[in-house]
Design a protein around this motif. Structure first.
Motif, PDB file in Angstrom:
ATOM      1  N   SER A 186      -7.972  -8.426  -6.174  1.00  0.00           N
ATOM      2  CA  SER A 186      -7.320  -7.091  -5.861  1.00  0.00           C
ATOM      3  C   SER A 186      -7.942  -6.069  -7.316  1.00  0.00           C
ATOM      4  O   SER A 186      -7.883  -6.462  -8.149  1.00  0.00           O
ATOM      5  N   GLU A 188       0.436   0.453   3.489  1.00  0.00           N
ATOM      6  CA  GLU A 188      -0.516  -0.332   3.316  1.00  0.00           C
ATOM      7  C   GLU A 188      -1.376  -0.320   4.767  1.00  0.00           C
ATOM      8  O   GLU A 188      -0.678  -0.492   5.869  1.00  0.00           O
ATOM      9  N   VAL A 192      -6.940  -2.078  -3.583  1.00  0.00           N
ATOM     10  CA  VAL A 192      -7.862  -2.795  -2.335  1.00  0.00           C
ATOM     11  C   VAL A 192      -7.728  -4.161  -2.646  1.00  0.00           C
ATOM     12  O   VAL A 192      -8.052  -4.673  -3.832  1.00  0.00           O
ATOM     13  N   VAL A 201      -5.816  -1.986   1.990  1.00  0.00           N
ATOM     14  CA  VAL A 201      -5.760  -0.635   1.227  1.00  0.00           C
ATOM     15  C   VAL A 201      -4.263  -0.305   1.110  1.00  0.00           C
ATOM     16  O   VAL A 201      -3.616   0.061   2.077  1.00  0.00           O
ATOM     17  N   THR A 227      -8.844   6.148   6.733  1.00  0.00           N
ATOM     18  CA  THR A 227      -7.810   5.281   5.941  1.00  0.00           C
ATOM     19  C   THR A 227      -7.223   5.862   4.811  1.00  0.00           C
ATOM     20  O   THR A 227      -6.029   6.014   4.907  1.00  0.00           O
ATOM     21  N   VAL A 228      -7.988   6.748   4.138  1.00  0.00           N
ATOM     22  CA  VAL A 228      -7.244   7.444   3.221  1.00  0.00           C
ATOM     23  C   VAL A 228      -6.465   8.564   3.368  1.00  0.00           C
ATOM     24  O   VAL A 228      -5.463   9.096   2.750  1.00  0.00           O
ATOM     25  N   VAL A 247      -5.214   3.636  -5.621  1.00  0.00           N
ATOM     26  CA  VAL A 247      -4.854   2.766  -4.516  1.00  0.00           C
ATOM     27  C   VAL A 247      -5.191   1.161  -4.981  1.00  0.00           C
ATOM     28  O   VAL A 247      -6.171   1.216  -6.006  1.00  0.00           O
ATOM     29  N   THR A 296      -7.478  -1.818  -8.537  1.00  0.00           N
ATOM     30  CA  THR A 296      -6.801  -0.849  -8.447  1.00  0.00           C
ATOM     31  C   THR A 296      -7.714   0.497  -9.411  1.00  0.00           C
ATOM     32  O   THR A 296      -7.922   0.109 -10.491  1.00  0.00           O
TER      33      THR A 296
END
Length: 392
Positions: A210, A192, A166, A175, A153-154, A164, A212
């Motif tokens: 969310s 995203e 989430v 993400v 993912t990253v 980032v 960050t």
């Protein structure tokens, strides 16, 4: 203190130290009866990490009874001991860590193949126990995933990306890269990724929200988790509360506690001004109506503990003196006319960027040795810190 690490555990120890180097510049070493704790914290107190290696992790682990030893040293000097991670497993048979009381040095001896010995005598400073307080079991949202899922993912985000975001729902996790409000939207690039709940080993959401946080520290934990094959657990609540990333095994436990960006209301972004930590924590006389102290700062705070243990005093350091206020903040004087006062207010507000504040973690100076990895909240002390520089 006298402990020996053998076989593949030498590489695990080295990976843990390299992961901690993503957090801070100092390595805190604290041997206790329940294991050896290695900790680090960044200068802003917004990121904290700890690895606890149980006695079973070592082939020999002894600490003197009734003697408490805590120290800190530059983490780069310890990294130099385990400089070549690729060759450690092939060339190093065991690592002997010993405290030399006579020379006041912490000695790392690498026993390599063919009888080769590499000895590193590292100087250290005595330190107090440093422990963040967090209760991950009380978090509303809990996730557990294999490290490969998060690594894949990253990898889509550039290495220069700082933060980032989430976001979660009942069946999905998103993400994406964090874009500042003051950034020009037409030139900003948004990346995203969406992850389904069935991709996780555990996916429990009670609150849709969310958070960050910084990506650098997450990458550091992913490097360790991927090399050891341990799944990563994530715990978080609302914006402004810390996010906890954990890896757990029968002989080790790692916890990364990261501050998250607080969810400022629109009127806060218009009225708030950037202040240094010393100014925000200093006791001030009653402020004028537009002063920062009138804002609701409860949503920005993370409670950390300062508890008492035998030894040095548990009182925290004295509050630094109040820094000199910028000229823009002192434009109101009794000799100014009302017209000059109004004009000064407009000038101060027009050049003020939107606020962006991370809740900073504040750590107790001393804790009881038995509560080294405790996650129970205690009497708290609150601190607010900004991640950006003062206005000029």
């Amino acid at each position: 203190m006298d402990c020996v690490v053998t076989g593949g555990n030498v590489k695990v120890l080295a990976k843990a130290i390299h992961s901690l180097s993503r957090i801070g510049d100092d390595l805190y070493v604290e041997p206790e009866e329940d294991g050896l704790a290695l900790r680090s914290v960044n200068s802003a107190r917004s990121a904290y990490a700890c690895f606890l290696f149980a006695p079973l992790f070592f082939s020999r682990y002894t600490i003197p009874a009734g003697h408490t030893f805590r120290c800190k040293m530059p983490i780069k000097s310890v990294q130099a001991v385990f400089r070549s991670l690729a060759s450690l497993e092939k060339t190093v048979e065991k690592c002997h860590i010993e405290l030399d009381d006579q020379k006041n040095r912490l000695t790392f001896t690498l026993h390599c193949k063919h009888g080769l010995l590499k000895t590193h005598n590292l100087s250290f400073q005595d330190s107090e126990s440093l422990q963040a307080v967090f209760d991950r079991d009380s978090c509303a949202n809990v996730f557990k995933a294999q490290p490969r899922l998060l690594v894949d993912t990253v990898v889509h985000f550039p290495s220069s990306l700082e933060e980032v975001t989430v976001s979660v729902s009942d069946e999905r996790m998103w993400v994406r890269n964090h874009v500042d409000d003051e950034a020009e939207q037409s030139k900003a690039m948004l990346t995203e990724l969406c992850l389904a709940s069935d991709e996780f080993d555990h996916f429990a959401v009670q609150v849709h929200n969310s958070v960050t946080f910084c990506l650098k520290e997450l990458r550091g934990l992913l490097v360790f988790a991927e090399s050891t094959g341990l799944p990563i657990s994530m715990y978080f609540d609302e914006p402004g509360s810390p996010v906890v990333l954990s890896v757990t095994d029968s002989v080790l436990e790692g916890n990364f506690v990261l501050a998250t960006l607080s969810d400022d209301e629109p009127n806060h972004r218009k009225n708030n001004s950037k202040r240094p930590v010393e100014e925000q924590t200093q006791s001030l006389p009653p402020p004028p109506p537009d002063d920062f102290m009138n804002d609701d700062i409860d949503s920005y705070l993370i409670a950390m503990d300062t508890s008492i243990a035998p030894g040095p005093s548990s009182k925290g350091p004295p509050t630094p003196p109040l820094p000199k206020q910028p000229a823009a903040a002192n434009h109101r004087t009794r000799t100014h006319s009302e017209e000059e006062e109004k004009e000064g207010d407009q000038t101060a507000n027009s050049g003020r960027p939107p606020d962006k504040k991370f809740c900073s973690l504040f750590f107790g100076s001393m804790i009881p040795p038995s509560s080294q990895m405790s996650t129970q909240p205690m009497k708290s002390q609150n601190v607010l810190a900004s991640d950006s520089e003062d206005d000029t």
